[in-house]
Enzyme design. Sequence first.
Site, PDB file in Angstrom:
ATOM      1  N   ARG A 133       0.840  -1.207   0.000  1.00  0.00           N
ATOM      2  CA  ARG A 133       0.000   0.000   0.000  1.00  0.00           C
ATOM      3  C   ARG A 133       0.874   1.256   0.000  1.00  0.00           C
ATOM      4  O   ARG A 133       1.704   1.459   0.900  1.00  0.00           O
ATOM      5  CB  ARG A 133      -0.894   0.000   1.241  1.00  0.00           C
ATOM      6  CG  ARG A 133      -1.654   1.284   1.488  1.00  0.00           C
ATOM      7  CD  ARG A 133      -2.752   1.497   0.493  1.00  0.00           C
ATOM      8  NE  ARG A 133      -3.606   2.622   0.872  1.00  0.00           N
ATOM      9  CZ  ARG A 133      -4.511   3.155   0.071  1.00  0.00           C
ATOM     10  NH1 ARG A 133      -4.697   2.679  -1.150  1.00  0.00           N
ATOM     11  NH2 ARG A 133      -5.252   4.158   0.479  1.00  0.00           N
ATOM     12  N   ILE A 137      -4.243  -1.349  10.289  1.00  0.00           N
ATOM     13  CA  ILE A 137      -3.189  -1.199   9.275  1.00  0.00           C
ATOM     14  C   ILE A 137      -3.798  -1.175   7.876  1.00  0.00           C
ATOM     15  O   ILE A 137      -3.299  -0.479   6.984  1.00  0.00           O
ATOM     16  CB  ILE A 137      -2.125  -2.314   9.430  1.00  0.00           C
ATOM     17  CG1 ILE A 137      -1.303  -2.046  10.694  1.00  0.00           C
ATOM     18  CG2 ILE A 137      -1.217  -2.401   8.198  1.00  0.00           C
ATOM     19  CD1 ILE A 137      -0.373  -3.165  11.114  1.00  0.00           C
ATOM     20  N   GLY A 197      -6.596   0.150   7.274  1.00  0.00           N
ATOM     21  CA  GLY A 197      -7.387   1.379   7.196  1.00  0.00           C
ATOM     22  C   GLY A 197      -8.834   1.080   6.800  1.00  0.00           C
ATOM     23  O   GLY A 197      -9.419   0.103   7.272  1.00  0.00           O
ATOM     24  N   GLY A 198      -9.383   1.906   5.907  1.00  0.00           N
ATOM     25  CA  GLY A 198     -10.775   1.727   5.473  1.00  0.00           C
ATOM     26  C   GLY A 198     -11.004   0.365   4.848  1.00  0.00           C
ATOM     27  O   GLY A 198     -12.061  -0.255   5.044  1.00  0.00           O
ATOM     28  N   GLU A 251     -14.899 -22.122  25.919  1.00  0.00           N
ATOM     29  CA  GLU A 251     -13.922 -22.890  26.733  1.00  0.00           C
ATOM     30  C   GLU A 251     -13.502 -22.072  27.962  1.00  0.00           C
ATOM     31  O   GLU A 251     -12.388 -22.195  28.459  1.00  0.00           O
ATOM     32  CB  GLU A 251     -12.720 -23.289  25.863  1.00  0.00           C
ATOM     33  CG  GLU A 251     -11.913 -24.457  26.400  1.00  0.00           C
ATOM     34  CD  GLU A 251     -12.450 -25.839  26.017  1.00  0.00           C
ATOM     35  OE1 GLU A 251     -13.536 -25.916  25.414  1.00  0.00           O
ATOM     36  OE2 GLU A 251     -11.786 -26.816  26.365  1.00  0.00           O
ATOM     37  N   THR A 266     -14.371 -17.935  29.609  1.00  0.00           N
ATOM     38  CA  THR A 266     -14.024 -16.566  29.211  1.00  0.00           C
ATOM     39  C   THR A 266     -12.636 -16.180  29.766  1.00  0.00           C
ATOM     40  O   THR A 266     -12.107 -16.854  30.653  1.00  0.00           O
ATOM     41  CB  THR A 266     -15.059 -15.552  29.747  1.00  0.00           C
ATOM     42  OG1 THR A 266     -15.019 -15.586  31.176  1.00  0.00           O
ATOM     43  CG2 THR A 266     -16.467 -15.868  29.248  1.00  0.00           C
ATOM     44  N   SER A 267     -12.101 -15.079  29.254  1.00  0.00           N
ATOM     45  CA  SER A 267     -10.795 -14.616  29.751  1.00  0.00           C
ATOM     46  C   SER A 267     -10.847 -14.329  31.252  1.00  0.00           C
ATOM     47  O   SER A 267      -9.864 -14.560  31.972  1.00  0.00           O
ATOM     48  CB  SER A 267     -10.352 -13.357  28.987  1.00  0.00           C
ATOM     49  OG  SER A 267      -9.946 -13.697  27.683  1.00  0.00           O
ATOM     50  N   GLU A 268     -12.005 -13.824  31.709  1.00  0.00           N
ATOM     51  CA  GLU A 268     -12.134 -13.541  33.149  1.00  0.00           C
ATOM     52  C   GLU A 268     -12.025 -14.855  33.947  1.00  0.00           C
ATOM     53  O   GLU A 268     -11.371 -14.902  35.007  1.00  0.00           O
ATOM     54  CB  GLU A 268     -13.477 -12.849  33.442  1.00  0.00           C
ATOM     55  CG  GLU A 268     -13.586 -11.423  32.907  1.00  0.00           C
ATOM     56  CD  GLU A 268     -13.782 -11.338  31.396  1.00  0.00           C
ATOM     57  OE1 GLU A 268     -14.227 -12.336  30.782  1.00  0.00           O
ATOM     58  OE2 GLU A 268     -13.479 -10.284  30.813  1.00  0.00           O
TER      59      GLU A 268
HETATM   60  C1  LIG Z   1     -19.938 -20.034  19.376  1.00  0.00           C
HETATM   61  C2  LIG Z   1     -20.008 -20.638  20.755  1.00  0.00           C
HETATM   62  C3  LIG Z   1     -19.692 -21.972  20.922  1.00  0.00           C
HETATM   63  C4  LIG Z   1     -19.757 -22.567  22.187  1.00  0.00           C
HETATM   64  N1  LIG Z   1     -19.456 -23.887  22.312  1.00  0.00           N
HETATM   65  C5  LIG Z   1     -19.612 -24.489  23.506  1.00  0.00           C
HETATM   66  C6  LIG Z   1     -19.377 -25.894  23.672  1.00  0.00           C
HETATM   67  O1  LIG Z   1     -19.029 -26.579  22.706  1.00  0.00           O
HETATM   68  N2  LIG Z   1     -19.550 -26.459  24.877  1.00  0.00           N
HETATM   69  C7  LIG Z   1     -19.948 -25.715  25.955  1.00  0.00           C
HETATM   70  O2  LIG Z   1     -20.097 -26.281  27.054  1.00  0.00           O
HETATM   71  N3  LIG Z   1     -20.170 -24.386  25.843  1.00  0.00           N
HETATM   72  C8  LIG Z   1     -20.006 -23.757  24.655  1.00  0.00           C
HETATM   73  N4  LIG Z   1     -20.259 -22.404  24.530  1.00  0.00           N
HETATM   74  C9  LIG Z   1     -20.672 -21.667  25.719  1.00  0.00           C
HETATM   75  C10 LIG Z   1     -19.517 -20.844  26.280  1.00  0.00           C
HETATM   76  O3  LIG Z   1     -18.582 -21.685  26.912  1.00  0.00           O
HETATM   77  C11 LIG Z   1     -20.117 -19.781  27.224  1.00  0.00           C
HETATM   78  O4  LIG Z   1     -20.772 -18.818  26.409  1.00  0.00           O
HETATM   79  C12 LIG Z   1     -19.042 -19.134  28.074  1.00  0.00           C
HETATM   80  O5  LIG Z   1     -18.498 -20.057  28.996  1.00  0.00           O
HETATM   81  C13 LIG Z   1     -19.569 -17.924  28.844  1.00  0.00           C
HETATM   82  O6  LIG Z   1     -20.749 -18.263  29.524  1.00  0.00           O
HETATM   83  P1  LIG Z   1     -22.026 -17.315  29.357  1.00  0.00           P
HETATM   84  O7  LIG Z   1     -22.243 -17.049  27.906  1.00  0.00           O
HETATM   85  O8  LIG Z   1     -23.129 -17.937  30.125  1.00  0.00           O
HETATM   86  O9  LIG Z   1     -21.592 -15.935  29.991  1.00  0.00           O
HETATM   87  P2  LIG Z   1     -21.731 -15.483  31.548  1.00  0.00           P
HETATM   88  O10 LIG Z   1     -21.282 -16.604  32.446  1.00  0.00           O
HETATM   89  O11 LIG Z   1     -23.113 -14.919  31.726  1.00  0.00           O
HETATM   90  O12 LIG Z   1     -20.665 -14.334  31.578  1.00  0.00           O
HETATM   91  C14 LIG Z   1     -20.926 -13.018  31.116  1.00  0.00           C
HETATM   92  C15 LIG Z   1     -19.737 -12.136  31.490  1.00  0.00           C
HETATM   93  O13 LIG Z   1     -19.562 -12.141  32.920  1.00  0.00           O
HETATM   94  C16 LIG Z   1     -18.252 -12.571  33.243  1.00  0.00           C
HETATM   95  N5  LIG Z   1     -18.262 -13.377  34.462  1.00  0.00           N
HETATM   96  C17 LIG Z   1     -19.140 -14.363  34.795  1.00  0.00           C
HETATM   97  N6  LIG Z   1     -18.789 -14.907  35.972  1.00  0.00           N
HETATM   98  C18 LIG Z   1     -17.675 -14.264  36.395  1.00  0.00           C
HETATM   99  C19 LIG Z   1     -16.831 -14.378  37.538  1.00  0.00           C
HETATM  100  N7  LIG Z   1     -17.049 -15.288  38.489  1.00  0.00           N
HETATM  101  N8  LIG Z   1     -15.788 -13.543  37.632  1.00  0.00           N
HETATM  102  C20 LIG Z   1     -15.526 -12.631  36.671  1.00  0.00           C
HETATM  103  N9  LIG Z   1     -16.278 -12.472  35.560  1.00  0.00           N
HETATM  104  C21 LIG Z   1     -17.339 -13.281  35.431  1.00  0.00           C
HETATM  105  C22 LIG Z   1     -17.800 -13.423  32.046  1.00  0.00           C
HETATM  106  O14 LIG Z   1     -16.385 -13.513  31.960  1.00  0.00           O
HETATM  107  C23 LIG Z   1     -18.414 -12.646  30.898  1.00  0.00           C
HETATM  108  O15 LIG Z   1     -17.580 -11.543  30.568  1.00  0.00           O
HETATM  109  C24 LIG Z   1     -20.172 -21.800  23.288  1.00  0.00           C
HETATM  110  C25 LIG Z   1     -20.474 -20.429  23.114  1.00  0.00           C
HETATM  111  C26 LIG Z   1     -20.399 -19.861  21.864  1.00  0.00           C
HETATM  112  C27 LIG Z   1     -20.742 -18.388  21.710  1.00  0.00           C
END
Ligand SMILES: Cc1cc2nc3c(=O)[nH]c(=O)nc-3n(C[C@H](O)[C@H](O)[C@H](O)COP(=O)(O)OP(=O)(O)OC[C@H]3O[C@@H](n4cnc5c(N)ncnc54)[C@H](O)[C@@H]3O)c2cc1C
Length: 149
Positions: free
Chosen positions: A33, A103, A105-106, A129, A131-133
Amino acid sequence: MATFEASRPAVGAMAVGTARAAYEVALDYAKTRQQFGRPIIDNQGVAFQLADMRTRIDAARLMVWRASWMAVSGRPFESAEGSMSKLFASETAKQVTAQAVQILGGNGFTREYPVERMHRDAAIYTIFEGTSEIQRLVIARTLSGVQIR
Ligand SMILES: Cc1cc2nc3c(=O)[nH]c(=O)nc-3n(C[C@H](O)[C@H](O)[C@H](O)COP(=O)(O)OP(=O)(O)OC[C@H]3O[C@@H](n4cnc5c(N)ncnc54)[C@H](O)[C@@H]3O)c2cc1C
């Protein structure tokens, strides 16, 4: 929980793949680019981003390799290395794909280039699997021995 330690590196590997793909697209684009009469990679502001992206990807890959090796060789995850690899690789994928969009851009924002899809794809790695939290919770509990909530 022990099963999760061994399965989370697989999600980390997916995240590394997405991050690497976005990085490669961004690197190629930055070299071709032209703006203001020269490739945009001539600017440190762009080149340094690519350096950071590559550095994070390599670090994430090494963490995933370590955790995968521990899983296949039956070693105990005494420091939640599986969760650490998934946390770092998935956050890396989110960050690196966002930088790739920037990088390009648009063009990065449009569906004519793949990085906007990669950025959307990257979001899931920080959610499923555990969340990061929740990864941070697992790591903090493991290192402290305290049932942190
Ligand atoms: C495309 C997709 C595929 C998936 N596949 C599977 C699968 O194959 N098998 C399966 O079992 N599940 C599966 N899931 C489910 C997935 O594991 C859950 O969505 C995930 O674990 C988060 O749970 P939740 O959506 O109920 O969010 P919540 O538990 O409601 O969490 C919402 C927010 O609150 C935060 N939070 C909740 N509790 C706490 C805490 N104690 N401390 C700090 N922060 C907290 C979370 O980090 C998040 O940011 C899938 C989800 C998606 C979107």
